[in-house]
Design an enzyme around this catalytic site. Structure first.
Site, PDB file in Angstrom:
ATOM      1  N   HIS A 181      -5.474 -21.812  10.029  1.00 52.84           N
ATOM      2  CA  HIS A 181      -6.831 -22.198   9.618  1.00 52.84           C
ATOM      3  C   HIS A 181      -7.594 -21.024   9.000  1.00 52.84           C
ATOM      4  O   HIS A 181      -8.260 -21.176   7.977  1.00 52.84           O
ATOM      5  CB  HIS A 181      -7.642 -22.766  10.784  1.00 52.84           C
ATOM      6  CG  HIS A 181      -9.102 -22.768  10.475  1.00 52.84           C
ATOM      7  ND1 HIS A 181      -9.687 -23.695   9.638  1.00 52.84           N
ATOM      8  CD2 HIS A 181     -10.090 -21.893  10.803  1.00 52.84           C
ATOM      9  CE1 HIS A 181     -10.962 -23.404   9.480  1.00 52.84           C
ATOM     10  NE2 HIS A 181     -11.243 -22.325  10.175  1.00 52.84           N
ATOM     11  N   ASP A 190      -7.831  -7.147   0.781  1.00 51.03           N
ATOM     12  CA  ASP A 190      -6.837  -7.483   1.793  1.00 51.03           C
ATOM     13  C   ASP A 190      -7.498  -7.244   3.126  1.00 51.03           C
ATOM     14  O   ASP A 190      -8.363  -6.362   3.242  1.00 51.03           O
ATOM     15  CB  ASP A 190      -5.598  -6.582   1.677  1.00 51.03           C
ATOM     16  CG  ASP A 190      -5.847  -5.205   2.272  1.00 51.03           C
ATOM     17  OD1 ASP A 190      -5.511  -4.999   3.459  1.00 51.03           O
ATOM     18  OD2 ASP A 190      -6.392  -4.330   1.565  1.00 51.03           O
ATOM     19  N   CYS A 209      -8.000 -28.032   5.818  1.00 51.57           N
ATOM     20  CA  CYS A 209      -6.630 -27.551   6.053  1.00 51.57           C
ATOM     21  C   CYS A 209      -5.914 -28.495   7.009  1.00 51.57           C
ATOM     22  O   CYS A 209      -6.530 -29.309   7.698  1.00 51.57           O
ATOM     23  CB  CYS A 209      -6.629 -26.110   6.580  1.00 51.57           C
ATOM     24  SG  CYS A 209      -6.914 -25.933   8.352  1.00 51.57           S
ATOM     25  N   ASP A 261       0.862  -1.177   0.000  1.00 51.03           N
ATOM     26  CA  ASP A 261       0.000   0.000   0.000  1.00 51.03           C
ATOM     27  C   ASP A 261       0.906   1.236   0.000  1.00 51.03           C
ATOM     28  O   ASP A 261       2.133   1.129   0.004  1.00 51.03           O
ATOM     29  CB  ASP A 261      -0.966  -0.030   1.185  1.00 51.03           C
ATOM     30  CG  ASP A 261      -0.234   0.003   2.516  1.00 51.03           C
ATOM     31  OD1 ASP A 261       1.006   0.160   2.522  1.00 51.03           O
ATOM     32  OD2 ASP A 261      -0.897  -0.134   3.557  1.00 51.03           O
ATOM     33  N   CYS A 310     -13.684 -27.993   6.764  1.00 47.96           N
ATOM     34  CA  CYS A 310     -12.387 -27.491   6.297  1.00 47.96           C
ATOM     35  C   CYS A 310     -11.395 -28.637   6.137  1.00 47.96           C
ATOM     36  O   CYS A 310     -11.345 -29.549   6.963  1.00 47.96           O
ATOM     37  CB  CYS A 310     -11.850 -26.464   7.291  1.00 47.96           C
ATOM     38  SG  CYS A 310     -10.234 -25.801   6.839  1.00 47.96           S
ATOM     39  N   CYS A 351      -7.149 -28.481  10.630  1.00 48.40           N
ATOM     40  CA  CYS A 351      -8.426 -29.177  10.850  1.00 48.40           C
ATOM     41  C   CYS A 351      -8.308 -30.685  10.642  1.00 48.40           C
ATOM     42  O   CYS A 351      -9.067 -31.454  11.221  1.00 48.40           O
ATOM     43  CB  CYS A 351      -9.515 -28.582   9.957  1.00 48.40           C
ATOM     44  SG  CYS A 351     -10.039 -26.949  10.539  1.00 48.40           S
TER      45      CYS A 351
END
Lengths: 377, 377
Positions: free
Chosen positions: B339, B270, B310, B60, B308, B313
């Site tokens: 996560h 973002d 991931c 930014d 989930c 998880c």
């Protein structure tokens, strides 16, 4: 053994420990007894399942923390009364309750409950403390023999708790089951005490071996004595411990300590140095310690240790890690811890290789020379 | 885009971001300008190399932080004088210096320097602020055109700095080189302002497009206005932005915000929510938020989110993560952040798939219904 005090090696995911081939990690009975508590870990299927760790685990007996974290403890023949360092509540640990907790946690190796003799202690005091540790060792052994079938994996097969859990909630997906033979029991290690007195250490070793354990530890070192004194005690006591059982030096030490203790006959170690010092900005390297706070690293594009092949050293510069540390970024602790664990585990791997190829003396000389070549000198 | 404020997505190793297929991450010019500073990042070969990140990067302009972190800022036509939130030193950012810093950092996408209009702002104030942002956009564009060849990867090919580094120290092993075409330049995005006034937003969009950028962002939202107002502004302004260039909504938002903003035409986001809230014990799940501090999770063996996939998880229970959080273990932040990033990135992946297969309306309805099914209700 990396230290996972509260069922977590601080700042380190299990995947990282697996990547580093950590075969066994240590967890602290005292801390887990306080939080989340024996009952909860037992309910959740034991420590392996609770923390989803498939490798081996060792729990200490809580004795050392009771002595080091509690100024108001009261030691009697029965056990130790102390106050929780968290909320001040009154608690009690004995050979029986410490062993009971460790059976409930279900680590692969558990430790007899001992009194860590303070330093300095004169011969009389050290003997009295040693005698009590021997009586406690016997009580730990007796409790273990009577209750060793109560491990979590035996419970899991037909225990009422587990059945109830299964009935009352969806089958959990998280947490991998630990593949233990339901008949298997834990290994119980005894602890040799005796202060800095060689004759007491020798007697403690003999009488601990008489009680009979699956392995033997040297306790009560690295408690304030000079390094020279510690090495002298190790040199005296290690040969008194059976050569065909693991010899475990508790709470030690620096890379040079590991090498020197191995030279005197020790097989196993645990220490918070790689993790704690990592969080404090210190990297262990093949050329000695590196303090990442040092301004000399501000634009240093070299890895923490040129000789290290860990994923942190393959990827990141000292300059970047210093920036993270100076900025208070959590990633500094994560990366330094990761590298330090890699360095300690690699050191022990090289020790094993050197011993197998009968080149330990040469390895010890070269490793030590390089350590002392002084990265920051 | 996960947010890597100080060249580190808090609590997250690059390997984890790669495993999660994060294609681009954001870093903050304001923070990096203060620490470690433009010169140092430039010396070390630019931001990609400094943080060893091969994926795309966006910085930014520093405008938002100057406004949100500095009560004593002084805005003039020239730029903004402010005091460092770290040591109180006097600093100055302008369209030219913010663009200069961003060229030195060498992110793939950089942002024009803007004034983030405070909320509430009446029409007069919002217009004056918008007009200045337009003048600053032009100055950012002009500076960029005159200096866009000064990117780190152009320096690396034949720049004096890099040659000197090579000559004076061993070839660095750490930090992977960024494979940029030496002729390539960065993409510069303009920012639409105008407060909560649809007619000003429309004018700001038109006149920013007239200046001409590689992409366009909506700034000045999520600054205290009601969600309804924010969505109204997005609905008005997004169609005013070119459909063939990326539309980027800055600093937003929750999973439902992402879906609703996409429905109104936004492409990029973002937000610190997945990382910051993760560190504060909050998990985002397909059924809404989960506060790991909640006592109901004490013995809960389910993963954070049943839906989930991931690695957190797949491996860990709510009970374990709650224990880590309650015990102050760093690993709680690491796992929750991991996560949450997986959940946000997976949401956007599913958005892209739904759009491609022309099923976005259905996806939006089902995703939102499930979110509102209220895990903790």
């Amino acid at each position: 053994m990396p230290v996972g005090t509260l069922a977590s090696v601080k700042g380190t995911a299990n995947e990282t420990l697996e990547q580093l081939n950590a075969q066994i990690i240590l967890a602290n009975t005292y801390h887990l007894y306080l939080r989340p508590g024996t009952e909860q870990i037992s309910k959740l299927g034991g420590l392996h399942r609770f923390m989803s760790w498939d490798g081996a685990l060792l729990t200490d007996s809580g004795g050392f923390q009771v002595f080091s974290l509690n100024d108001l403890r009261k030691v009697t023949e029965e056990g130790v009364s102390f106050r929780s360092h968290l909320d001040g509540s009154s608690l009690f640990l004995s050979p029986e309750s410490a062993t009971e907790a460790q059976i409930a946690f279900g680590a692969d190796i558990i430790m007899a409950f001992d009194e860590c003799t303070e330093y300095p202690a004169d011969t009389d005091r050290a003997r009295r403390s040693m005698e009590m540790t021997l009586r406690w060792a016997k009580r730990s052994r007796d409790y273990f023999e009577a209750h060793k079938q109560e491990v979590p994996w035996a419970q899991a097969v037909g225990g009422p708790q587990q059945v109830e859990l299964r009935a009352s909630r969806p089958q959990p997906r998280a947490g991998r089951p630990r593949s233990h033979d339901a008949e298997a029991t834990q290994a119980l290690f005894g602890i040799v005490q005796g202060g800095m007195h060689p004759e007491l250490r020798k007697e403690s070793a003999e009488r601990t071996v008489e009680i009979g354990f699956d392995g033997y530890a040297i306790g009560g070192l690295s408690v304030g004595e000079e390094k020279r004194v510690m090495m002298e005690v190790i040199k005296e006591v290690a040969p008194q411990m059976p050569a065909d059982k693991p010899r475990y030096l508790m709470g030690v030490g620096t890379p040079e300590d590991l090498i020197e203790a191995v030279a005197r006959g020790v097989d196993m170690f645990d220490c918070v140095l790689p993790t704690r010092n990592g969080r404090n900005g210190q990297a262990f390297t093949s050329r000695g310690k590196l303090n990442i706070k040092n301004a000399r690293y501000t634009t240093d594009q070299m890895p923490l240790d040129e000789a290290c092949n860990c994923s942190v050293c393959r990827r990141h510069s000292r300059a970047y890690i210093r920036h993270l540390y100076q900025s208070g970024e959590m990633l500094a602790s994560i990366l330094l811890t990761h590298h330090n664990l890699a360095f300690f585990l690699d050191t022990m791997k090289r020790v094993r290789q050197a011993i197998r190829s009968d080149q330990f003396a040469q390895f010890r000389r070269e490793y030590t020379e390089q350590l002392n070549s002084g990265l920051e000198a």
